[in-house]
Design a protein around this motif. Structure first.
Motif: not given
Length: 492
Positions: A268-269, A439, A442-443, A479-480, A486-489
């Motif tokens: 979740n960064l 992570y 996602w990134y 990234i944050r 687009t951020k994922q959680t």
């Protein structure tokens, strides 16, 4: 399979203009037909018809044809020709599909560098129908999803399974399989192989020398000292190609020490997540391998197959990897007739660890996608459904020595391969203590070059743990703070 009662499903709208713009920002120039040219300056993309979306070819929808596969329309597929090869597709999955759909011609392609082969076709709006998007040259699925380039697979997972029409596809999969391929609430990636991660070793070698399988990090250091004195290297890793493989035991040991919540914070960064005391302690443990010269000399400059090959031939004892390793190094293992490949869970950093020794990282992986602009997505989904049959999944397991995300296909199967058998046993022993992180999925740029570079330097003991944490935090912050990503959680 034609009928007057065909239903028409419009093609999923895509955001190709955004994709073109991103390619331009990246310095990628396009020639006629969307072909990549040498890196040079370019304007903001090409003209695009933003009128009514083209309709998918559609056949009659029935109980036996839940997607309305159009009869006679060809199906073009691309398979990553890597550790699994592509014969599982030509010898197992394609025959299963073709037995039911003999009039659908399959145009099979295999490629080592999927991105190099296909990025230009995505930009041109002419991608293949089905892609095994894997390997070092894989396209960024997160970016493809953000740019509207991937097909929504909800219909696949809601469809009746190949073997039992009363059971939907989603109910035959190991829990978490669909979620790991979901972006912004939509499932867009089918992760087919089910991988168990851990440390791999030659059981025969340990048994013959009386070396115990370490369960704590202190025991690991003691065994490493004995192995080094014997004259071989205690550890190997995947060298310059993939220092990220050493992030895996690092994070698993940290999670065992402090609990899986620390992985949630990383995904979740959350600021400071990489500086958690458990992660610092685990990083210090990994660094101690370099401090004591427990890595195979020169491994930091090796390609991953070269490093793994030396391990399989007996020049090192422990190797971090996933359960694909046995198939990937089958030839090298065959040269060592006493090699009994076995998996062990990462040792505990402390006897007071929150999670038990048996905790393992395991997850669905090996991504398969259908492009949003595919010419025949109906047949591509049917091909996926065939892959997810028990016959297709077990055939894959037997061919490439890897479990799949089809739960029933993994049950009650006797594996001849000792490595896969030990991975299955480890997964069973773990029970509910199975962890994972997202992570890196996602990134990808956070993992490489970001955290990879920091870990590569840590593995040479060229930086301190504090410096490693600072570099990892910087990679996460990049990234944050990037509003274009687009951020994922995820939740516990």
């Amino acid at each position: 399979m034609s009928s007057s009662t065909e239903r028409t499903i419009p093609r999923m709208p895509t955001n190709r203009r955004t994709f073109l713009q991103r390619m331009a920002v990246a310095g990628v120039a396009l020639g006629p037909g969307g072909v990549f040219l040498a890196s040079c300056a370019t304007s903001e993309g090409a003209d695009e018809d933003e009128g009514e979306a083209e309709e998918e070819p559609q056949g009659e929808v029935s109980e036996d044809n839940p997607f309305g596969v159009p009869d006679g329309e060809p199906l073009e597929i691309f398979i990553f020709d890597g550790g699994f090869g592509d014969e599982y597709a030509t010898e197992i999955h394609q025959p299963i599909f073709s037995e039911k759909w003999p009039d659908v011609q399959i145009n099979h392609n295999a490629a080592v560098d999927i991105g190099a082969e296909l990025q230009a076709r995505f930009v041109a709006g002419d991608p293949p129908d089905f892609i095994n998007n894997s390997g070092d040259g894989a396209m960024d699925t997160g970016q493809l999803a953000s740019d509207g380039q991937l097909y929504d697979l909800t219909e696949l997972f809601d469809a009746p399974s190949w073997d039992d029409p009363d059971t939907p596809v989603r109910d035959i999969l190991i829990p978490g399989t669909i979620e790991i391929g979901t972006r912004d609430g939509k499932p867009q990636v089918l992760n087919y192989a089910f991988t168990v991660f851990g440390l791999w070793y030659n059981k025969t070698l340990l048994d013959e020398n009386g070396w115990p399988v370490p369960t704590t990090w202190q025991e690991m250091m003691d065994v490493c000292a004995d192995i080094k004195a014997f004259g071989i290297a205690p550890w190997v890793y995947q060298g310059v190609t993939a220092p990220s493989y050493m992030n895996w035991p690092l994070l698993v040991m940290a999670a065992k020490l402090a609990g899986p919540e620390i992985l949630l914070a990383v995904d979740n960064l959350e600021e400071g997540a990489w500086g958690h005391e458990a992660i610092r302690e685990s990083a210090a443990a990994i660094r101690s391998l370099a401090e004591n010269d427990y890595f195979l000399p020169g491994v930091e400059g090796m390609e991953f197959r070269d490093a793994q090959g030396l391990w399989a031939r007996g020049e090192a004892v422990f190797c971090p990897s996933g359960s694909w390793l046995e198939n990937e190094e089958a030839d090298a293992i065959a040269e060592n007739p006493t090699f009994e490949m076995t998996m062990m869970p990462e040792p505990l950093l402390s006897e007071n660890s929150v999670m038990p020794l048996e905790t393992v990282r395991a997850t669905a992986g090996e991504p398969y996608i259908i492009p949003a602009d595919a010419a025949n997505p109906r047949a591509a989904m049917e091909y996926m459904r065939a892959m997810l049959s028990v016959e297709g999944a077990r055939g894959f397991t037997e061919a490439v020595t890897s479990l799949t995300s089809v739960a029933e296909a993994n049950e009650g199967v006797e594996f001849e391969a000792p490595g896969l058998s030990s991975a299955q046993a480890a997964l069973t022993a773990a029970g509910d203590n199975v962890i994972n992180w997202l992570y890196s999925t996602w990134y990808p740029t956070m993992e490489s070059p970001g955290i990879d570079q920091a870990t590569a330097t840590l593995l040479r003991a060229d930086i301190t743990v504090d410096e490693w944490v600072q570099q990892c935090e910087a990679a996460a912050a990049e990234i944050r703070n990037d509003d274009s990503i687009t951020k994922q959680t995820r939740e516990a």
